[in-house]
Motif scaffolding. Structure first.
Motif, PDB file in Angstrom:
ATOM      1  N   LEU A  84       0.839  -1.204   0.000  1.00 33.22           N
ATOM      2  CA  LEU A  84       0.000   0.000   0.000  1.00 33.22           C
ATOM      3  C   LEU A  84       0.870   1.249   0.000  1.00 33.22           C
ATOM      4  O   LEU A  84       2.023   1.220   0.450  1.00 33.22           O
ATOM      5  CB  LEU A  84      -0.897  -0.005   1.238  1.00 33.22           C
ATOM      6  N   VAL A 112      -9.441  -2.806   5.050  1.00 36.08           N
ATOM      7  CA  VAL A 112      -9.481  -3.496   3.753  1.00 36.08           C
ATOM      8  C   VAL A 112      -9.679  -5.002   3.975  1.00 36.08           C
ATOM      9  O   VAL A 112     -10.567  -5.625   3.388  1.00 36.08           O
ATOM     10  CB  VAL A 112      -8.184  -3.226   2.943  1.00 36.08           C
ATOM     11  N   LEU A 137     -10.987  -2.180  -1.025  1.00 34.23           N
ATOM     12  CA  LEU A 137      -9.997  -1.103  -1.088  1.00 34.23           C
ATOM     13  C   LEU A 137     -10.665   0.263  -0.901  1.00 34.23           C
ATOM     14  O   LEU A 137     -10.069   1.187  -0.319  1.00 34.23           O
ATOM     15  CB  LEU A 137      -9.271  -1.134  -2.437  1.00 34.23           C
ATOM     16  N   ARG A 162     -10.678   1.796   2.673  1.00 36.31           N
ATOM     17  CA  ARG A 162      -9.371   2.010   3.340  1.00 36.31           C
ATOM     18  C   ARG A 162      -9.367   3.289   4.188  1.00 36.31           C
ATOM     19  O   ARG A 162     -10.148   4.172   3.976  1.00 36.31           O
ATOM     20  CB  ARG A 162      -8.255   2.081   2.308  1.00 36.31           C
TER      21      ARG A 162
END
Ligand SMILES: Cc1ncc(COP(=O)(O)O)c(C=O)c1O
Length: 388
Positions: A314, A326, A385, A388
């Motif tokens: 990431l 996530v 995602l 996040r």
């Protein structure tokens, strides 16, 4: 007239029924045995003199285990294979077979973590020194070799970070110094990388992964070349190493479908990995078959395919809380260790194992891509995602 207990002990299966011998099922039978019976005293005596060719006891294996071991020997192009109760035991037993007090062992720094624990907590106590080298060292391995170096353990690609090693370059230097090389070939399976054709002496698998393929088996295998056979076989006898028979059966069954399963894992993982490269939260995707991978040229040269497991790093602004959001948002990926099975899995963490890794201290998410429809997996990763 015999008593009831005697009747029960002798009933059903005599151990040498000719009717059973003529029963040719397409798969081998599974033998659950500690004791194996001999025909007569002469055979018993022959075992004591090391002259009996058959199986003498449960720890010797069985026809089922031998069938699996033979299949692995053929697929790997080696000389002899032995099954072990797990992949880790296959690795640690191999190290025990070839190292002794005063020896120096070299291991690639992206090796499967528990191997480090074994080296630190056990090998060190027995006088074996271990040091680690960067996975991408290639011929530079020369600088890590001491007069005591006897063994180099490779794993390509390495666990979690997927660095590839220049195996022929390392092997060439090792041979010049009379040092043995072994590789953990679990990721590639015997289908995608051929260690013996690349000069490696020993190939090790966690059969637990793709070969068995269904997350219900723990098994390992070690295949050695002819030169290593005597020493390795001596260890197997000394430990009376044995493998669970049901696991050997399932592993042999798994081999039959390995190629079609791997093709699916490979295609789905590549599609996901390629797509992830353009996702805003992702700094880099660690997958050797992607052209941007630092050792992609080695993958192209030495491998004939890629597996279904890879990681992505990431961007630095995302912290552990973001990683947790996530991971917890994924619906199709189970949170769990291991890989190579039918179900997609996720693990995540900060790569802190070694200060010489290029990904030291970064948050990573590892995906084991299973056999679900790839469009569903992609949609799942995308929605996760976004949290996040
Ligand atoms: C690369 C690699 N080698 C070996 C092992 C150990 O295998 P097992 O779980 O069969 O002990 C693992 C387990 O995850 C692994 O990832």
């Amino acid at each position: 007239m015999k008593g009831k207990s005697t009747e029960i002990i002798g009933s059903g299966y005599s151990g040498n029924s000719s009717k059973l011998e003529r029963y040719h099922s397409i798969n081998p039978p599974i033998y659950h045995a500690s004791t194996v019976l001999f025909e007569n005293y002469a055979e018993l005596r022959a075992t004591g003199q090391g002259q009996y060719e058959g199986f003498t006891y449960g720890t010797d294996g069985s026809p089922t285990q031998a069938a699996f071991e033979r299949a692995m020997t053929e697929l790997e192009g080696g000389y002899y294979t032995r099954a072990f109760p797990s992949g880790l035991l296959a690795i640690t037993s191999t190290l025990q077979a070839f190292l002794q007090a005063g020896d120096h062992l070299l291991i690639c720094n992206s090796v499967y973590g528990p191997v480090r624990r074994f080296a630190r907590n056990l090998l060190a106590r027995f006088g074996v020194k271990t040091s680690y080298f960067p996975a991408d060292i290639g011929a530079g391995i020369e600088d890590y070799i001491t007069p005591e170096t006897r063994f180099i353990l490779l794993e390509s690609p390495g666990s979690n970070t997927f660095e590839l090693q220049d195996v022929p370059a390392v092997v060439k230097v090792a041979r010049q110094h009379g040092i043995l090389t072994a590789i953990d070939n679990t990721w590639a399976t015997p289908l995608f990388f051929q260690p013996f054709a690349h000069g490696v002496d020993i190939s090790i698998h966690s059969v637990t992964k793709y070969i068995s393929g269904h997350s219900d088996v723990l098994l390992g295998s070690v295949t050695v070349n002819e030169a290593c056979y005597e020493r390795f076989h001596r260890l197997c006898r000394a430990l009376e190493i044995f493998a669970p028979q049901d696991a050997c059966y399932l592993a042999l069954r798994g081999l039959k479908t390995l190629k079609v399963r791997l093709q699916q894992h490979e295609a789905a993982a590549l599609e996901l990995a390629t797509w992830l490269q353009d996702e805003a939260a992702v700094e880099t995707v660690l997958h050797p078959a992607l052209p941007g991978h630092p050792e992609h040229a080695i993958w192209q040269r030495d491998f004939s395919g890629s597996a279904g497991i890879f990681s992505f790093v990431l961007r630095p602004e995302y912290d552990e809380a973001a990683v947790a959001r996530v991971v917890d948002s994924l619906e199709l990926f189970g949170i769990g260790y291991s890989w190579g099975g039918f179900k997609s899995l996720v693990t995540a963490g900060k790569f802190a194992q070694s200060d010489i890794s290029r990904y030291h201290d970064r948050w990573m998410i590892r995906l084991n891509v299973g056999l679900e429809d790839v469009a569903d997996l992609k949609a799942d990763v995308q929605q996760a995602l976004a949290k996040r």
